[in-house]
Design an enzyme around this catalytic site. Structure first.
Site, PDB file in Angstrom:
ATOM      1  N   GLU A   6     -34.585  -6.104  50.871  1.00  0.00           N
ATOM      2  CA  GLU A   6     -35.679  -5.748  49.982  1.00  0.00           C
ATOM      3  C   GLU A   6     -35.410  -4.398  49.326  1.00  0.00           C
ATOM      4  O   GLU A   6     -34.945  -3.457  49.971  1.00  0.00           O
ATOM      5  CB  GLU A   6     -36.982  -5.685  50.787  1.00  0.00           C
ATOM      6  CG  GLU A   6     -37.290  -7.031  51.393  1.00  0.00           C
ATOM      7  CD  GLU A   6     -38.439  -7.004  52.375  1.00  0.00           C
ATOM      8  OE1 GLU A   6     -38.670  -8.039  53.018  1.00  0.00           O
ATOM      9  OE2 GLU A   6     -39.090  -5.958  52.496  1.00  0.00           O
TER      10      GLU A   6
ATOM     11  N   CYS B 147     -36.525   2.426  46.299  1.00  0.00           N
ATOM     12  CA  CYS B 147     -36.385   2.422  47.762  1.00  0.00           C
ATOM     13  C   CYS B 147     -35.324   1.384  48.139  1.00  0.00           C
ATOM     14  O   CYS B 147     -35.436   0.221  47.771  1.00  0.00           O
ATOM     15  CB  CYS B 147     -37.744   2.081  48.376  1.00  0.00           C
ATOM     16  SG  CYS B 147     -37.723   2.042  50.174  1.00  0.00           S
TER      17      CYS B 147
ATOM     18  N   CYS C  26     -33.085  -4.053  61.617  1.00  0.00           N
ATOM     19  CA  CYS C  26     -32.840  -2.723  62.199  1.00  0.00           C
ATOM     20  C   CYS C  26     -32.814  -2.848  63.718  1.00  0.00           C
ATOM     21  O   CYS C  26     -33.552  -3.640  64.293  1.00  0.00           O
ATOM     22  CB  CYS C  26     -33.950  -1.753  61.781  1.00  0.00           C
ATOM     23  SG  CYS C  26     -33.659  -0.059  62.366  1.00  0.00           S
TER      24      CYS C  26
ATOM     25  N   CYS D 198     -43.123  -0.810  63.446  1.00  0.00           N
ATOM     26  CA  CYS D 198     -42.381  -1.170  62.228  1.00  0.00           C
ATOM     27  C   CYS D 198     -42.043  -2.654  62.181  1.00  0.00           C
ATOM     28  O   CYS D 198     -41.543  -3.223  63.155  1.00  0.00           O
ATOM     29  CB  CYS D 198     -41.101  -0.345  62.176  1.00  0.00           C
ATOM     30  SG  CYS D 198     -40.001  -0.824  60.825  1.00  0.00           S
TER      31      CYS D 198
ATOM     32  N   CYS E 183     -42.207  -4.636  53.893  1.00  0.00           N
ATOM     33  CA  CYS E 183     -40.893  -4.105  54.242  1.00  0.00           C
ATOM     34  C   CYS E 183     -40.925  -3.421  55.588  1.00  0.00           C
ATOM     35  O   CYS E 183     -39.907  -3.253  56.230  1.00  0.00           O
ATOM     36  CB  CYS E 183     -40.546  -2.987  53.269  1.00  0.00           C
ATOM     37  SG  CYS E 183     -39.225  -3.307  52.185  1.00  0.00           S
TER      38      CYS E 183
HETATM   39  N1  SAH Z   1     -34.946   3.777  59.524  1.00  0.00           N
HETATM   40  C1  SAH Z   1     -35.265   4.910  58.732  1.00  0.00           C
HETATM   41  C2  SAH Z   1     -35.570   4.573  57.288  1.00  0.00           C
HETATM   42  C3  SAH Z   1     -36.400   3.333  57.048  1.00  0.00           C
HETATM   43  S1  SAH Z   1     -38.068   3.380  57.651  1.00  0.00           S
HETATM   44  C4  SAH Z   1     -36.391   5.699  59.377  1.00  0.00           C
HETATM   45  O1  SAH Z   1     -37.019   5.191  60.292  1.00  0.00           O
HETATM   46  O2  SAH Z   1     -36.634   6.821  58.936  1.00  0.00           O
HETATM   47  C5  SAH Z   1     -38.833   4.461  56.425  1.00  0.00           C
HETATM   48  C6  SAH Z   1     -40.154   5.049  56.865  1.00  0.00           C
HETATM   49  O3  SAH Z   1     -41.139   4.038  57.003  1.00  0.00           O
HETATM   50  C7  SAH Z   1     -40.090   5.761  58.202  1.00  0.00           C
HETATM   51  O4  SAH Z   1     -40.636   7.058  58.079  1.00  0.00           O
HETATM   52  C8  SAH Z   1     -40.950   4.905  59.108  1.00  0.00           C
HETATM   53  O5  SAH Z   1     -41.562   5.703  60.108  1.00  0.00           O
HETATM   54  C9  SAH Z   1     -41.945   4.332  58.137  1.00  0.00           C
HETATM   55  N2  SAH Z   1     -42.607   3.082  58.554  1.00  0.00           N
HETATM   56  C10 SAH Z   1     -42.048   2.021  59.165  1.00  0.00           C
HETATM   57  N3  SAH Z   1     -42.973   1.060  59.360  1.00  0.00           N
HETATM   58  C11 SAH Z   1     -44.145   1.514  58.856  1.00  0.00           C
HETATM   59  C12 SAH Z   1     -45.466   0.971  58.741  1.00  0.00           C
HETATM   60  N4  SAH Z   1     -45.763  -0.239  59.186  1.00  0.00           N
HETATM   61  N5  SAH Z   1     -46.417   1.723  58.144  1.00  0.00           N
HETATM   62  C13 SAH Z   1     -46.113   2.948  57.679  1.00  0.00           C
HETATM   63  N6  SAH Z   1     -44.898   3.499  57.749  1.00  0.00           N
HETATM   64  C14 SAH Z   1     -43.918   2.802  58.330  1.00  0.00           C
HETATM   65 FE1  SF4 Z   2     -35.685   0.972  62.001  1.00  0.00          FE
HETATM   66 FE2  SF4 Z   2     -38.222   0.675  61.239  1.00  0.00          FE
HETATM   67 FE3  SF4 Z   2     -37.610   2.476  63.102  1.00  0.00          FE
HETATM   68 FE4  SF4 Z   2     -36.847   2.917  60.549  1.00  0.00          FE
HETATM   69  S1  SF4 Z   2     -38.968   2.801  61.317  1.00  0.00           S
HETATM   70  S2  SF4 Z   2     -35.611   3.169  62.421  1.00  0.00           S
HETATM   71  S3  SF4 Z   2     -36.452   0.797  59.889  1.00  0.00           S
HETATM   72  S4  SF4 Z   2     -37.361   0.248  63.306  1.00  0.00           S
END
Ligand code: SAH
Ligand code: SF4
Length: 401
Positions: free
Chosen positions: A124, A158, A165, A172, A392
């Site tokens: 995505e 993005c 992951c 997440c 996402c």
């Molecule tokens: N793996 C990396 C980058 C992808 S996640 C990381 O974790 O930083 C990008 C951002 O989305 C991160 O700050 C994560 O904490 C946030 N995130 C993931 N799932 C989320 C959700 N359901 N609601 C809000 N933020 C979320």
């Molecule tokens: Fe992986 Fe989601 Fe954690 Fe980012 S927030 S490290 S995408 S599991």
């Protein structure tokens, strides 16, 4: 990859199209892709087929600036050479947008498919438009064409770095997929070039920020992630100062990025998400391996540019991380680091099968106010196209200009 539950979310979007594939697929999937190769690798390919190395410049120009998707469109190469490359199994092989979902606010979410992969395996990518500099917005009689010509679009893209992951953060959605595979440098940079092509982005005129905050943990796919950054800087012409990589706190990755030359080093965002190790370990088990202080120590090695700040992302989980005492603790934690920092607050986006709750808007505002009162710049991610990020498992509201 979409889970059925994620598909439900997509019903909120207008599905626009399923774009065709380039290179005359499906035969293309059997070929060898040029997209993703850097200038040196392209030169080596040219020499391999008995052509002068300088032809790699023509190829790089076509792939990364003109954004061709078919060999036949590389008109700077002699027709006979193009035909020969195709007959030897070469193809452009740039990832393609196969589906577009558009939110009412103009945010677009794409499913991007690598050339040569099975139909189910997509990642995505999100396009978030922002305001136009040239817009007068006052209904004045400025000629529309002139106004359009003056426009410098702002947008944020993005990008995903992995399919799924492995990190397993409890809140997440991407974590639910597990790690399916790493993307290649070409598959990561290809998301950007495909979206640039769709929106006719003019590099150097339009201000586009890239955030590596899509699916996956970029620092667990470090070489391909940095390979993509180098391609985007050298061949596409983007500045690393307009790129932000977000990590859950993979210390060896932070140390490696700190050692990158400035000309290729993106800005850094740390997903802090909790005020202390106890709560962080509960919601991000990776914290047991690399606790907060070890992450901060690694971040200290990054030599910041003038005015550059470290971004701390903070997902607000109702009743878990959004309390006033949490805010005060976060403020103390960040102040103690002494780092030039800002905080991006993100109200948690719910996902199927995840047992957290979204924070109340009053709690979000009180949290932000506490940080600001402590002298820490704190921003709240705009709710634009928010279902996109929920789907996402990501969100974005990063680079403040
Ligand atoms: N793996 C990396 C980058 C992808 S996640 C990381 O974790 O930083 C990008 C951002 O989305 C991160 O700050 C994560 O904490 C946030 N995130 C993931 N799932 C989320 C959700 N359901 N609601 C809000 N933020 C979320
Ligand atoms: Fe992986 Fe989601 Fe954690 Fe980012 S927030 S490290 S995408 S599991």
């Amino acid at each position: 990859m979409l889970t059925p539950a994620v598909s439900d979310d997509l019903s909120k979007f207008v599905r626009l199209e399923a774009a065709g594939k380039a290179d005359g697929c499906p035969a293309a999937s059997a070929g060898r892709g040029l997209f993703g190769l850097d200038a040196e690798a392209l030169a080596a390919r040219m020499v391999e087929v008995g052509e002068p190395a300088w032809r790699s410049r023509q190829l790089a120009e076509a792939l990364y600036r003109q954004r061709v998707t078919e060999m036949d469109a590389i008109t700077t190469l002699p027709k006979a050479l193009r035909q020969r490359l195709v007959s030897e199994g070469w193809l452009v092989g740039r990832p393609q947008i196969t589906q577009v979902f558009q939110s009412v606010d103009g945010t677009e979410r794409y499913l991007v498919q690598s050339q040569g992969l099975s139909g189910a395996e997509t990642v995505e990518t999100v396009w978030m438009p922002e305001g136009d500099d040239g817009e007068t917005g006052d209904g004045s009689d400025q000629d529309a064409a002139e106004e359009a010509a003056k426009r410098h679009r702002h947008a944020t893209i993005c990008i995903s770095s992995q399919v799924g992951c492995a990190v397993n953060c409890r809140f997440c959605l991407t974590a639910k997929l597990g790690l399916q595979r790493n993307l290649t440098a070409g598959e990561i940079a290809g998301q950007v070039v495909a979206v640039f092509s769709r929106h006719a982005v003019e590099v150097g005129r339009d201000r586009v920020n890239l955030v590596f905050m899509g699916m996956g943990e970029p620092f667990l796919n470090y070489d391909n992630f940095m390979g993509a950054v180098r391609l985007l800087v050298r061949e596409v012409g983007l500045s690393p100062q307009r790129m932000t990589v977000s990590t859950s706190g993979i210390v060896p990755g932070i140390e490696r990025v700190a050692a990158e030359p400035l000309e290729f080093r993106p800005k850094l965002a740390i997903s802090l998400n909790a005020p202390n190790d106890q709560i962080r370990s509960e919601i991000m088990p990776i914290n047991r391996k690399w606790p907060i202080q070890s992450v901060i120590e690694a971040v200290r090695r990054v030599k910041l540019r003038p005015r550059e700040r470290i971004t701390f992302e903070y997902v607000l989980l109702g009743g878990v991380t959004d309390r006033l005492k949490d805010a005060a603790e976060v403020a103390r934690l960040i102040r103690r680091t002494g780092l030039p920092a800002k905080v991006n607050l993100i109200a948690w986006n719910p996902g199927p099968g995840i047992e957290y709750s979204t924070p109340q808007s009053e709690a979000v505002e009180a949290f932000r106010r506490t940080l600001i009162d402590a002298g820490i710049p704190a921003y709240l991610r705009k709710p634009r196209g928010r279902d996109i990020y929920a789907a996402c498992g990501q969100l974005k509201r990063t680079v403040e200009g």
